[in-house]
Design a protein around this motif. Structure first.
Motif, mmCIF file in Angstrom:
data_model
loop_
_atom_site.group_PDB
_atom_site.id
_atom_site.type_symbol
_atom_site.label_atom_id
_atom_site.label_comp_id
_atom_site.label_asym_id
_atom_site.label_seq_id
_atom_site.Cartn_x
_atom_site.Cartn_y
_atom_site.Cartn_z
ATOM 1 N N GLU A 201 0.821 -1.212 0.000
ATOM 2 C CA GLU A 201 0.000 0.000 0.000
ATOM 3 C C GLU A 201 0.853 1.260 0.000
ATOM 4 O OE1 GLU A 201 -3.136 0.170 -0.497
ATOM 5 O OE2 GLU A 201 -3.392 -1.997 -0.522
ATOM 6 N N GLN A 202 1.955 1.243 0.746
ATOM 7 C CA GLN A 202 2.844 2.402 0.793
ATOM 8 C C GLN A 202 3.484 2.665 -0.561
ATOM 9 O OE1 GLN A 202 3.653 4.629 3.406
ATOM 10 N NE2 GLN A 202 1.805 3.707 4.242
ATOM 11 N N VAL A 203 3.931 1.637 -1.243
ATOM 12 C CA VAL A 203 4.578 1.793 -2.545
ATOM 13 C C VAL A 203 3.586 2.286 -3.578
ATOM 14 C CG1 VAL A 203 5.683 0.572 -4.449
ATOM 15 C CG2 VAL A 203 6.394 0.126 -2.099
ATOM 16 N N LEU A 204 2.378 1.720 -3.606
ATOM 17 C CA LEU A 204 1.371 2.166 -4.570
ATOM 18 C C LEU A 204 1.040 3.647 -4.394
ATOM 19 C CD1 LEU A 204 0.953 -0.755 -5.492
ATOM 20 C CD2 LEU A 204 -1.508 -0.369 -5.351
ATOM 21 N N GLU A 205 0.902 4.069 -3.141
ATOM 22 C CA GLU A 205 0.518 5.457 -2.858
ATOM 23 C C GLU A 205 1.660 6.435 -3.083
ATOM 24 O OE1 GLU A 205 -0.932 8.202 0.951
ATOM 25 O OE2 GLU A 205 -0.992 6.009 1.079
ATOM 26 N N ARG A 206 2.843 6.114 -2.625
ATOM 27 C CA ARG A 206 3.945 7.069 -2.646
ATOM 28 C C ARG A 206 4.746 7.047 -3.939
ATOM 29 N NH1 ARG A 206 6.393 5.731 3.206
ATOM 30 N NH2 ARG A 206 8.124 7.039 2.455
ATOM 31 N N ALA A 207 4.804 5.925 -4.604
ATOM 32 C CA ALA A 207 5.510 5.843 -5.883
ATOM 33 C C ALA A 207 4.576 6.101 -7.051
ATOM 34 C CB ALA A 207 6.162 4.473 -6.045
ATOM 35 N N VAL A 208 3.263 6.134 -6.781
ATOM 36 C CA VAL A 208 2.230 6.392 -7.791
ATOM 37 C C VAL A 208 2.387 5.411 -8.959
ATOM 38 C CG1 VAL A 208 1.010 8.171 -9.100
ATOM 39 C CG2 VAL A 208 2.454 8.841 -7.176
ATOM 40 N N ILE A 209 2.151 4.172 -8.677
ATOM 41 C CA ILE A 209 2.283 3.146 -9.714
ATOM 42 C C ILE A 209 1.002 2.326 -9.812
ATOM 43 C CG2 ILE A 209 4.790 2.934 -9.787
ATOM 44 C CD1 ILE A 209 4.471 0.568 -7.803
ATOM 45 N N GLU A 210 -0.039 2.949 -10.281
ATOM 46 C CA GLU A 210 -1.278 2.241 -10.539
ATOM 47 C C GLU A 210 -1.674 2.454 -11.990
ATOM 48 O OE1 GLU A 210 -4.359 1.807 -7.320
ATOM 49 O OE2 GLU A 210 -3.415 3.685 -6.658
#
Length: 271
Positions: A201-210
């Motif tokens: 969840e942290q990586v998806l939100e902070r790296a913006v990889i969706e």
């Protein structure tokens, strides 16, 4: 299960030179008014052009983040990292490039060229993947590395039965306590699954990889680091393959987040 997540269960300065040839004082002449006006006009024009150049940056300056992404993709491409280069270009082309048409065209041309090469490479491996139930898993960099390290055998050589057994072993280990964290003012043990969920969840939100066609692999590595691999599914010329959007890692104790430089093999902070 959220997202399409898989566990590995990874100015220029303007100058004027004025030269004057001194002749006899009796031959010295005074510039005509017309000449003075012309010189003044030329000076004003040059100054105006200079100011304009200062105010209007050229398309694709190194300080432009879109330009930086294009250069990154080129570096990855010339290093032979086709799926990483295509993934970088995919993220670039999601941006609004309406004011940067030249850069957009160059990115599109490069992505098309890479896609053709990827399709050719995918066709060579199509026989194995067509019959496999683990098509996405076989494209994972993290899974390939861990499988080879654990089984001393290339993932491409593994049968579906061997891969399934490996994934089952990883799933069993999910409930193992792996890291001590502070929760509700008390020390608590976080299991591997909990660490992976939080890191994901942290990586998806902070790296913006969706992205619509993205899928992910999540792996608790070691010493509180969790790896997250994001890929984009692609179908072209009758074959399927994937672009590497990025490989990240997150530390559940220190809250650090890093991204892998696919060329150097080093992780670098992204915040």
């Amino acid at each position: 299960m959220m997202k399409n997540r898989k566990y590995i269960v990874p100015l220029v300065a303007l100058s004027f030179g004025l030269a004057a040839c001194q002749a006899d004082e009796t031959e010295t002449s005074t510039p005509t008014e017309e000449s003075s006006i012309e010189n003044e006009s030329n000076t004003d024009k040059a100054t105006s052009e200079l100011v304009d150049d200062e105010k209007i940056p050229t398309e694709g300056e190194p300080t432009d983040p879109d330009y930086a992404l294009l250069e990154q993709a080129k570096d990855e491409y010339y290093s032979g990292e086709l799926d990483a280069a295509a993934g970088t270009l995919s993220r670039l082309l999601q941006n609004d490039l309406s004011d940067n048409e030249l850069l957009k065209a160059e990115a599109e041309d490069l992505k098309e060229e890479i896609g053709q090469q990827q399709a050719e490479n995918a066709k060579a491996a199509a026989e194995i993947q067509v019959a496999s139930e683990f098509k996405e898993e076989r494209q994972s960099t993290l899974l390939s590395e861990e499988y080879e390290a654990t089984k001393e055998k290339s993932l491409s050589e593994a049968t579906d039965e061997e891969l399934e057994s490996f994934l089952t072993e990883k799933e069993v280990q999910k409930n193992e306590p792996v890291v001590e964290v502070e929760a509700a003012n008390e020390d608590a043990l976080m299991t591997k699954e909990e660490a992976e969920n939080h890191a994901f969840e942290q990586v998806l939100e902070r790296a913006v990889i969706e992205g619509e066609n993205y899928f992910y692999f999540v792996n608790y590595e070691q010493e509180s680091w969790v790896q997250v691999e994001a890929r984009e599914a692609v179908e072209q010329d009758g074959v399927t393959f994937s672009n590497l959007i990025g490989i990240y890692r997150y530390n559940v104790e220190t809250d650090e987040i890093q991204k892998l430089d696919i060329i150097t093999g080093e992780y670098n902070p992204i915040e």
